[in-house]
Design a protein around this motif. Structure first.
Motif, PDB file in Angstrom:
ATOM      1  N   ILE A 236      37.732   0.105 -21.964  1.00  0.00           N
ATOM      2  CA  ILE A 236      37.548   0.525 -23.352  1.00  0.00           C
ATOM      3  C   ILE A 236      38.894   0.643 -24.054  1.00  0.00           C
ATOM      4  O   ILE A 236      39.015   0.337 -25.253  1.00  0.00           O
ATOM      5  N   LEU A 237      39.944   1.045 -23.329  1.00  0.00           N
ATOM      6  CA  LEU A 237      41.273   1.104 -23.943  1.00  0.00           C
ATOM      7  C   LEU A 237      41.795  -0.297 -24.266  1.00  0.00           C
ATOM      8  O   LEU A 237      42.465  -0.505 -25.285  1.00  0.00           O
ATOM      9  N   THR A 238      41.476  -1.253 -23.394  1.00  0.00           N
ATOM     10  CA  THR A 238      41.867  -2.643 -23.668  1.00  0.00           C
ATOM     11  C   THR A 238      41.156  -3.164 -24.907  1.00  0.00           C
ATOM     12  O   THR A 238      41.759  -3.794 -25.778  1.00  0.00           O
ATOM     13  N   ARG A 239      39.865  -2.889 -24.974  1.00  0.00           N
ATOM     14  CA  ARG A 239      39.086  -3.334 -26.142  1.00  0.00           C
ATOM     15  C   ARG A 239      39.557  -2.627 -27.412  1.00  0.00           C
ATOM     16  O   ARG A 239      39.578  -3.226 -28.490  1.00  0.00           O
ATOM     17  N   LEU A 240      39.940  -1.364 -27.312  1.00  0.00           N
ATOM     18  CA  LEU A 240      40.467  -0.643 -28.467  1.00  0.00           C
ATOM     19  C   LEU A 240      41.746  -1.310 -28.959  1.00  0.00           C
ATOM     20  O   LEU A 240      41.919  -1.540 -30.164  1.00  0.00           O
ATOM     21  N   GLN A 241      42.643  -1.638 -28.024  1.00  0.00           N
ATOM     22  CA  GLN A 241      43.902  -2.276 -28.400  1.00  0.00           C
ATOM     23  C   GLN A 241      43.647  -3.628 -29.065  1.00  0.00           C
ATOM     24  O   GLN A 241      44.224  -3.931 -30.116  1.00  0.00           O
ATOM     25  N   GLN A 242      42.768  -4.424 -28.479  1.00  0.00           N
ATOM     26  CA  GLN A 242      42.456  -5.739 -29.039  1.00  0.00           C
ATOM     27  C   GLN A 242      41.828  -5.613 -30.430  1.00  0.00           C
ATOM     28  O   GLN A 242      42.185  -6.356 -31.359  1.00  0.00           O
ATOM     29  N   SER A 243      40.904  -4.667 -30.572  1.00  0.00           N
ATOM     30  CA  SER A 243      40.210  -4.480 -31.849  1.00  0.00           C
ATOM     31  C   SER A 243      41.170  -3.978 -32.917  1.00  0.00           C
ATOM     32  O   SER A 243      41.155  -4.451 -34.066  1.00  0.00           O
ATOM     33  N   GLN A 244      42.015  -3.013 -32.558  1.00  0.00           N
ATOM     34  CA  GLN A 244      42.962  -2.472 -33.524  1.00  0.00           C
ATOM     35  C   GLN A 244      43.939  -3.544 -34.000  1.00  0.00           C
ATOM     36  O   GLN A 244      44.235  -3.643 -35.200  1.00  0.00           O
ATOM     37  N   GLU A 245      44.416  -4.367 -33.085  1.00  0.00           N
ATOM     38  CA  GLU A 245      45.345  -5.444 -33.456  1.00  0.00           C
ATOM     39  C   GLU A 245      44.671  -6.438 -34.402  1.00  0.00           C
ATOM     40  O   GLU A 245      45.267  -6.884 -35.384  1.00  0.00           O
ATOM     41  N   LYS A 246      43.412  -6.775 -34.107  1.00  0.00           N
ATOM     42  CA  LYS A 246      42.706  -7.751 -34.959  1.00  0.00           C
ATOM     43  C   LYS A 246      42.390  -7.155 -36.330  1.00  0.00           C
ATOM     44  O   LYS A 246      42.543  -7.831 -37.367  1.00  0.00           O
ATOM     45  N   ILE A 247      41.950  -5.918 -36.365  1.00  0.00           N
ATOM     46  CA  ILE A 247      41.653  -5.269 -37.648  1.00  0.00           C
ATOM     47  C   ILE A 247      42.905  -5.218 -38.515  1.00  0.00           C
ATOM     48  O   ILE A 247      42.881  -5.546 -39.705  1.00  0.00           O
TER      49      ILE A 247
ATOM     50  N   PHE B 140      33.067  -3.174 -32.193  1.00  0.00           N
ATOM     51  CA  PHE B 140      33.760  -2.305 -31.239  1.00  0.00           C
ATOM     52  C   PHE B 140      33.040  -0.970 -31.123  1.00  0.00           C
ATOM     53  O   PHE B 140      32.794  -0.465 -30.007  1.00  0.00           O
ATOM     54  N   ILE B 141      32.681  -0.382 -32.254  1.00  0.00           N
ATOM     55  CA  ILE B 141      32.044   0.937 -32.219  1.00  0.00           C
ATOM     56  C   ILE B 141      30.625   0.853 -31.665  1.00  0.00           C
ATOM     57  O   ILE B 141      30.241   1.637 -30.790  1.00  0.00           O
ATOM     58  N   TRP B 142      29.857  -0.102 -32.170  1.00  0.00           N
ATOM     59  CA  TRP B 142      28.439  -0.152 -31.780  1.00  0.00           C
ATOM     60  C   TRP B 142      28.265  -0.737 -30.374  1.00  0.00           C
ATOM     61  O   TRP B 142      27.551  -0.152 -29.540  1.00  0.00           O
ATOM     62  N   ASP B 143      28.909  -1.872 -30.109  1.00  0.00           N
ATOM     63  CA  ASP B 143      28.687  -2.554 -28.831  1.00  0.00           C
ATOM     64  C   ASP B 143      29.546  -1.978 -27.708  1.00  0.00           C
ATOM     65  O   ASP B 143      29.026  -1.525 -26.680  1.00  0.00           O
ATOM     66  N   ASP B 144      30.876  -2.020 -27.913  1.00  0.00           N
ATOM     67  CA  ASP B 144      31.785  -1.633 -26.831  1.00  0.00           C
ATOM     68  C   ASP B 144      31.725  -0.141 -26.539  1.00  0.00           C
ATOM     69  O   ASP B 144      31.576   0.273 -25.388  1.00  0.00           O
ATOM     70  N   LEU B 145      31.862   0.653 -27.597  1.00  0.00           N
ATOM     71  CA  LEU B 145      31.941   2.098 -27.376  1.00  0.00           C
ATOM     72  C   LEU B 145      30.570   2.714 -27.109  1.00  0.00           C
ATOM     73  O   LEU B 145      30.372   3.391 -26.084  1.00  0.00           O
ATOM     74  N   ALA B 146      29.626   2.491 -28.022  1.00  0.00           N
ATOM     75  CA  ALA B 146      28.330   3.164 -27.900  1.00  0.00           C
ATOM     76  C   ALA B 146      27.469   2.583 -26.791  1.00  0.00           C
ATOM     77  O   ALA B 146      26.987   3.304 -25.908  1.00  0.00           O
ATOM     78  N   ASP B 147      27.271   1.254 -26.813  1.00  0.00           N
ATOM     79  CA  ASP B 147      26.327   0.640 -25.873  1.00  0.00           C
ATOM     80  C   ASP B 147      26.862   0.579 -24.450  1.00  0.00           C
ATOM     81  O   ASP B 147      26.082   0.658 -23.482  1.00  0.00           O
ATOM     82  N   TRP B 148      28.187   0.423 -24.299  1.00  0.00           N
ATOM     83  CA  TRP B 148      28.738   0.280 -22.952  1.00  0.00           C
ATOM     84  C   TRP B 148      29.485   1.517 -22.468  1.00  0.00           C
ATOM     85  O   TRP B 148      29.083   2.137 -21.480  1.00  0.00           O
ATOM     86  N   TYR B 149      30.559   1.872 -23.160  1.00  0.00           N
ATOM     87  CA  TYR B 149      31.400   2.932 -22.588  1.00  0.00           C
ATOM     88  C   TYR B 149      30.704   4.286 -22.572  1.00  0.00           C
ATOM     89  O   TYR B 149      30.736   4.993 -21.545  1.00  0.00           O
ATOM     90  N   ILE B 150      30.065   4.662 -23.681  1.00  0.00           N
ATOM     91  CA  ILE B 150      29.427   5.984 -23.701  1.00  0.00           C
ATOM     92  C   ILE B 150      28.289   6.053 -22.688  1.00  0.00           C
ATOM     93  O   ILE B 150      28.113   7.066 -21.988  1.00  0.00           O
TER      94      ILE B 150
END
Length: 879
Positions: free
Chosen positions: A634-645, A664-674
């Motif tokens: 999730i930290l990797t995805r956060l870094q990738q998402s923040q850089e792209k945004i 990132f919020i709906w799929d990565d964070l909510a559906d997977w990490y949480i």
């Protein structure tokens, strides 16, 4: 729990906005050593109300400004309102007419005071609506296009241009609106296709065509192309006599290359007083000009028996008279032509020659980059040399086309509301006139026989004052009152101008690229020697759901943002307006987008509630530590998402940035990490992730994110709108890859179970450490009955992972499902062949309705996509 179960935007938004203003979050600081970011807000009409177009530009500019503050920049978003000269003047004149009087009877001062009172009562309405949209503008610097300081800048610019020979007074053809009794600029003229009648008349030895016979009373010149072989026997300057509307006339042959030989008979008579094209021909050949129609749309005495008649009423009678004379050759009753209308009020435009004030766009009198250029050349140079970047770039072609065809700009208007022209006249007893250009009338010089100086009654085109917007709003308002300070010194001693000009970007609708943006470039480069902005971002129009323009004539097509906000919240509206929209492209309004984004707001709220519940009484957020492969992922995805945004917002790709945030919020964070964290939550990492998504989402959904931040109260007296966006935590790429493996396993199991309608499924493996270590997570996420270690066995093998494992699903069941897939795929292939054959039929493509052909193409695309998915699914179930 501090966060209630349901997010109700209307319970928070006003208080949140008040908090932002009280905190000074939006106030710029020209003494700061931070990097600057500045935008001049396009000033909406002060008497207007918020439209979806306003809502869109406020959203886009607000995203830019909030994002820039998060990058640690000193941000100035300067707001203002426009005096809307033509619209407001017309409204007040109508009020007076309804009362049985007019502006001339009440006098200029009473008229202006009445107008000021009216607009003063309306201005706060628009400003309140802009705040309701979340506009993070610096309200301490609110400007108005009729402010005293701006009025001084307007007058000084006029005087400077006059001194340099760029402003002149002359008799030229203008767009005259008989209804509003004023000129309007070329860019304020719209053309409406109408069906009318086109007449062909005998004119001596020629036949001429016209849709406006009422303008032809003074026609005494016949114009043809010099290379038209049909008329080679006629020489330039030849004359002949012919019968015309009111008797015999002497006509003159004129040869001019502007005539199109392929249009009609290739011959035309000209009416220089009432046609721009004809006026230019007359200018080239020094021909006479005679007014046929007065300024109220009625025929003048030259029309003889038709004098005093309205031109539309007279038209059929004039045709009847010419027919009686045997001069009517034919009539086309289904002629389609473009009728010129004033965009404001839709009054019919009547070209007239008038003594007016103009800006010369062709005179080389501007110092630009060490050269003397014309205003037109400077306008071309700044785009060609990339001093200004247009987004989207495709508008450069349109821009150059407009500049190449730019004519001298008529800047005088016959209305009283606006910046009065700083010109004074006086006459002597013999009618000799003197002209003086200045802020005030010159002192009496004692000259005998002259009357007192009188100021020009006209005002300047609204776009002339608006063209100074980026720099005139930045001058020191108090210093501007000191007339002993020159304009050049005023700019040098104005901290805001020195700090924030040129502005960073001009964001506006593509429809005013020429009305306003080009004119800002024209005046700003001339006065300041700078471009007004470095970038121009053009957004499209928001159209009705059916793709047509929202119109008062179709009340059901108009969406009022202030009726959307109470039900769905401001943030849902903001995100709906940028979702799936690319630069410069129009969008159709859709309630489904509002629903989608309200759901997204609710998703963020529920994520915050979940994390608040996990933390319990632990309100102190400490530095988190990544412990599991899921944490690192999730930290990797956060870094990738923040850089792209960040990169997308820097390049004005608002929709792409939002799409990245959403997934990132709906799929990565909510559906997977949480969901993964529910097995063994990393509390501090969850708190960190919540803070980061609130910061990332804040430019898009400021009210929601600030509400959550203030309600949780993790940092005393902290305002989210003032916080910078930190760099994301580092992660371990190897461990993040392990979580990708887990996702592949879970996704495949979910797919198989859903496809086969299976339940109570168990996953078997021969002692795989990865599966042993992640048993609880995989079991939860894949909704398995169990995961068991065995020495051997058989079932449906997973193909997405390198690890040996299988589901306790009978292979015969999978084979039966695969057979069904074969049959579906075959039917789909047959459908594709039929659609391809239909589109390969030229007769069908040429003769069938366009909508039907487009529908067939869409069906083919959909069929191909479905066939691809079936083939992939078929491959999976081959056993």
């Amino acid at each position: 729990m501090k966060l209630p179960k349901v997010y109700e935007p209307d319970q928070y938004e006003k208080d949140i906005y008040a908090l932002w203003e009280q905190s000074g979050a939006f106030v710029a600081d020209p003494t700061s050593d931070k990097e600057r970011f500045s935008i001049s807000m396009p000033p909406p009409n002060e008497t207007g109300t918020l439209s979806l177009g306003h809502a869109l530009f406020i959203t886009l500019q607000d995203i830019m400004c909030r994002n820039a503050r998060q990058q640690g920049k000193d941000v100035l978003w300067l707001p203002g309102t426009d005096h809307a000269a033509l619209a407001v003047n017309a409204l007040i004149e109508k009020q007076l007419a309804d009362e049985g009087t007019n502006k001339h009877k009440v006098g200029r001062e009473i008229f202006l005071q009445r107008t000021r009172d009216f607009v003063g009562n309306s201005r706060e309405t628009m400003l309140g609506q802009m705040r309701a949209m979340g506009a993070s503008a610096d309200w301490t610097r609110l400007r108005y296009t009729l402010d005293d300081a701006l009025n001084r800048c307007v007058n000084e610019t006029f005087m400077k241009m006059y001194s340099d020979g760029l402003i002149y007074r002359g008799h030229r053809i203008v767009n005259w609106d008989p209804n509003l009794q004023t000129n309007v600029s070329d860019d304020e003229v719209v053309y409406e296709e109408q069906q009318g009648r086109f007449f062909t008349f005998k004119y001596g030895p020629f036949e001429i065509g016209t849709a406006r016979p009422e303008t032809k009373f003074g026609d005494k010149y016949v114009v043809m192309h010099p290379d038209d072989k049909r008329y080679k026997k006629y020489k330039h300057g030849d004359t002949f006599e012919c019968e015309w509307i009111n008797g015999k006339i002497t006509a003159t042959i004129i040869k001019d290359e502007s005539v199109d030989p392929s249009f009609g008979t290739g011959v035309m008579t000209i009416t220089p007083w009432h046609s721009q094209v004809d006026f230019e021909i007359a200018e080239r050949h020094d021909l006479d000009r005679e007014q046929i129609i007065d300024f109220h749309g009625n025929l003048l005495p030259i029309a003889g028996e038709f004098a005093g008649m309205d031109i539309l009423d007279a038209r059929s009678k004039i045709v009847e008279k010419l027919a009686d004379k045997g001069l009517l050759v034919k009539t086309d009753d289904s002629y389609l032509h473009n009728v010129a209308l004033n965009e404001r009020g839709k009054g019919l435009i009547e070209p007239q020659i008038r003594l007016q004030w103009f800006v010369d766009v062709n005179k080389p009198a501007v110092d630009w980059k060490g050269q003397k250029m014309s205003l037109k050349q400077v306008l071309q140079s700044v785009i060609r040399d990339e001093d200004i970047r247009l987004t989207p770039q495709r508008f450069e072609k349109t821009y150059y086309h407009w500049i190449d065809n730019l004519r001298d700009w008529c800047i005088s208007r016959q209305i009283w509301w606006g910046h009065r022209i700083p010109v004074w006249y006086r006459k002597d007893a013999d009618g000799r006139q003197e002209t003086y250009v200045g802020l005030n009338a010159p002192e009496d010089d004692g000259a005998e026989g002259f009357r007192e100086w009188e100021q020009d009654p006209d005002t300047l085109d609204t776009w002339f004052s608006s063209a100074l917007w980026t720099w005139s709003t930045l001058v020191d308002q108090n210093l501007a009152q000191d007339q002993s300070v020159s304009l050049e010194e005023l700019l040098q001693r104005s901290p805001d101008f020195q700090a924030y000009h040129p502005t960073s970007v001009m964001e506006s609708g593509w429809d005013i690229l020429f009305f306003w943006i080009a004119r800002m470039i024209l005046t700003t480069t001339y006065v300041t020697g700078q471009v007004p902005f470095k970038d121009v971002y053009l957004h499209g129009m928001v159209r009705a759901a059916d793709g047509k323009k929202m119109s008062k004539s179709r009340p059901e097509s108009i969406i009022d943002p202030l009726t959307v906000i109470p039900k769905y919240g401001t943030d849902a509206l903001r995100m709906a307006l940028i979702m799936g929209v690319s630069p410069g492209n129009d969008q159709n309004w859709g309630w489904n987008k509002i629903e989608t984004n309200r759901n997204f707001c609710n998703k963020i709220w529920n994520i915050a509630r979940y994390i608040e519940g996990v933390l319990g009484d632990e309100t102190t957020v400490t530095t988190p530590e990544a412990k599991t492969s899921a944490d690192h992922w999730i930290l990797t995805r956060l870094q990738q998402s923040q850089e792209k945004i960040t990169a997308d917002l820097a390049d004005y790709r608002f929709s792409e940035a939002y799409d990245t945030l959403y997934h990132f919020i709906w799929d990565d964070l909510a559906d997977w990490y949480i969901e993964t964290s529910k097995v063994d939550p990393n509390k501090q990492l969850l708190a960190y992730l919540l803070e980061m998504i609130l910061l990332l989402a804040h430019p898009f959904a400021p009210f929601l994110t600030e509400t959550i931040w203030q309600t949780l109260g993790w940092e005393k007296d902290s305002v989210l709108a003032k916080k910078q966006l930190p760099k994301p935590m580092k992660s371990d790429a190897k461990q993040a890859t392990d979580y990708n493996e887990l996702q592949d396993i879970v996704s495949e199991i979910r797919f198989i179970i859903k496809s086969l309608g299976a339940s109570g499924v168990t996953l078997y493996h021969p002692g795989v450490d990865f599966l042993i270590n992640n048993t609880d997570t995989i079991k939860r996420l894949a909704r398995l009955k169990d995961i068991k270690q065995v020495q051997d066995g058989s079932g449906l093998n997973l193909t997405s992972t390198k690890y040996p494992c299988w589901l306790d699903i009978d292979t015969d069941k999978a084979k039966a499902y695969a057979k069904k897939l074969d049959e579906k795929l075959e039917r789909q292939k047959n459908l594709i062949k039929q659609l391809e054959a239909r589109l390969a039929n030229d007769s069908y493509v040429k003769n069938a309705p366009v909508e039907l052909v487009d529908q067939t193409r869409d069906q083919l695309d959909e069929a191909g996509e479905y066939a691809r998915k079936l083939a992939e699914e078929q491959q999976r179930f081959k056993v």
